[in-house]
Design an enzyme around this catalytic site. Structure first.
Site, short mmCIF file in Angstrom:
data_model
loop_
_atom_site.label_atom_id
_atom_site.label_comp_id
_atom_site.label_asym_id
_atom_site.label_seq_id
_atom_site.Cartn_x
_atom_site.Cartn_y
_atom_site.Cartn_z
CE LYS A 183 4.70 -1.33 8.83
NZ LYS A 183 4.21 -2.66 9.31
CD GLU A 257 -0.91 -2.85 -5.67
OE1 GLU A 257 -2.16 -2.84 -5.46
OE2 GLU A 257 -0.17 -3.77 -5.34
CB CYS A 291 -4.48 -5.41 -4.58
SG CYS A 291 -3.68 -5.18 -2.99
CD GLU A 388 -9.30 -4.59 -1.69
OE1 GLU A 388 -8.50 -5.07 -2.51
OE2 GLU A 388 -9.02 -3.63 -0.95
#
Length: 477
Positions: A183, A257, A291, A388
């Site tokens: 996806k 991850e 990331c 983040e």
């Protein structure tokens, strides 16, 4: 005022061969998904690029069944040397269509064309070439004399590197004999669906790769499906935790991850001009949508003023604007939702007392853009030092001793990456061994190679992708 201006150097969007509509790819064919169609937009302009058919639970079930048939009848029993031929063919087709894919990626994602063209696409092809080489050598990978594939791999990828994350997931899965139901992110499905066409062009057997666009509920259906053997997810830590809870108590294998809040540590003996380039690359590459971005700069106290001055001067030269212009350094933020999150956190940084500096570059009056921003006087308790941001925002903290640098770098729930800048090799090795990060770069940042494993610790996830270590997640050794 700049000494000279760059003339516009736009790449033609016609190269992308953009279609008005795209459909899910199941069992070797493009099919009408039973889900509600979505419209994917160009974040640099807000214009609709295409209508994309999405998957419903029934489509997920069809895709998983097709992947299971392919695994049992064709792909699983196929000798590794034959699987390798398909991967090599896919890699060559990616190279042949790289310009088309790069322009389409920039249109759908918002990243500068020079990054799509010069970084993403070469890396995508390299991952397929590299894993093609492993397909007939798995007995020598260190996972037993006759390692077996797991079966059907469900894979869910993010919007920041749509095609590259697809390669990170699909290449090792196919090389090890697994079949795939993937996806793509809701906001960036287009290059994944063109990749599906490349699979068909390469003659890949039906059902080996299935691509299901849609929102988060499609990913949830893939995770929950009882006939999926492995889940590989790249994305936010919050969603990763939900997935981990869902697969707990089941035999499904899982790699995650997730997010990061990387420290980029600059010692007083570092080459500052080189460090500034690394800092800029570490946080402003891909608009900070990375990331492992070096979003926390830890500068030794004796050099912080000089380093910050040089950094601001360098950031002032970055060109923000049309992602299709070859001169653009900073493209568009991927979505209105992400832009709102960046604005919220930067406003919090100011409210908590950090000193904000924003590049004086002109910002387009349409689309989703955010000028590169640097915060000084940041304390570890501030949200901009803990959360983040996933945007072009850098927080500058200071340290006096190596022990303090390590303590501050590790003072985060994440553990994905870190950087060290110093002329002393002994210091690099000593500090790197104490940092709780999956990847530590020395006198560089954001360097990737398909032969090197990548992954994190703690809330940055677990498992590795890339390299020999990345094969383990797809093998039942």
């Amino acid at each position: 005022m700049a000494l000279f201006d760059y003339a516009p150097a736009p790449e033609s969007r016609d190269i992308a061969n953009l279609k008005p509509a795209y459909r899910p790819f199941v069992d070797g064919e493009f099919t009408d998904g039973a889900g509600e169609p979505l419209k994917t937009i160009n974040p640099a302009t807000g214009e609709v690029l295409a209508e994309v058919g999405t998957a419903a639970p029934s489509d997920v079930d069809k895709a998983v069944k097709a992947a299971r048939r392919a695994f049992e009848k064709t792909w699983g029993p196929m000798p590794g040397s034959e699987r390798a031929k398909y991967l090599f063919r896919i890699a060559r087709l990616i190279q042949e269509r790289s310009r088309e894919l790069a322009v389409l990626e920039t249109l759908d994602n918002g990243k500068p064309i020079k990054e799509s063209r010069d970084t993403d696409l070469p890396a995508v092809a390299a991952h397929f070439f590299y894993h093609a080489g492993w397909a007939d050598k798995l007995a020598y990978a260190g996972y037993g004399p006759d390692p077996k594939p797991l079966g059907v791999a469900g894979q869910i990828i993010p919007w920041n590197f749509p095609l590259l994350m697809l390669a990170w997931k699909i290449a090792p899965a196919l090389a090890t004999g697994n079949t795939v139901v993937l996806k793509p992110a809701e906001t960036t499905p287009l290059t994944a669906l063109v990749f599906a066409d490349i699979c068909r062009q390469a003659g890949l057997p039906p059902g080996v790769v299935n691509i299901l666009p849609g929102a988060g509920h499609v990913g949830a259906e893939i995770v929950r499906h009882p006939d999926v053997n492995k889940i590989a997810f790249t994305g936010s830590t919050d969603v990763g935790k939900l997935i981990q809870r869902e697969v707990a108590g089941t035999p499904k294998r899982l790699t995650l991850e997730l997010g990061g809040k990387a420290a980029n540590i600059v010692f007083d003996d570092a080459p500052l001009d080189q460090a500034v380039e690394g800092i800029v690359n570490g946080i402003f590459f891909n608009q900070g949508h990375v990331c492992c971005a070096g979003s926390r700069l830890l500068a030794q106290e004796s050099i912080v003023d000089e380093l910050t001055d040089r950094l601001r001067e360098r950031v002032s030269t970055l060109r923000l604007g049309d992602p299709l212009d070859k001169n653009t350094d900073i493209g568009a933020i991927n979505s209105a939702e992400q832009l709102a999150k960046i604005r919220e956190l930067t406003e919090a940084g100011e409210a908590e007392g950090a000193q904000r500096w924003t590049s004086p570059c002109p910002v387009p009056d349409r689309g989703f853009f955010f000028a590169p921003t640097v915060f000084s006087g940041v304390h570890q308790s501030m949200r901009i030092a803990r959360e983040e941001i996933f945007g072009p925002v850098l927080s500058v903290l200071t340290f006096r001793t190596p022990d303090e640098a390590v303590a501050k770098a590790n003072n985060t729930p994440y553990g994905l990456s870190a950087g060290i800048w110093t002329e002393k090799g002994s210091r690099i090795l000593a500090i790197a061994g104490r940092l709780r990060a999956g990847v530590v770069w020395a006198n560089t940042f954001n360097r990737f190679d398909p032969t090197a494993p990548f992954g994190g610790y703690r809330e940055s996830g677990f498992g590795r992708e890339g390299g020999q270590a990345g094969l383990e997640g797809y093998l039942d050794a």
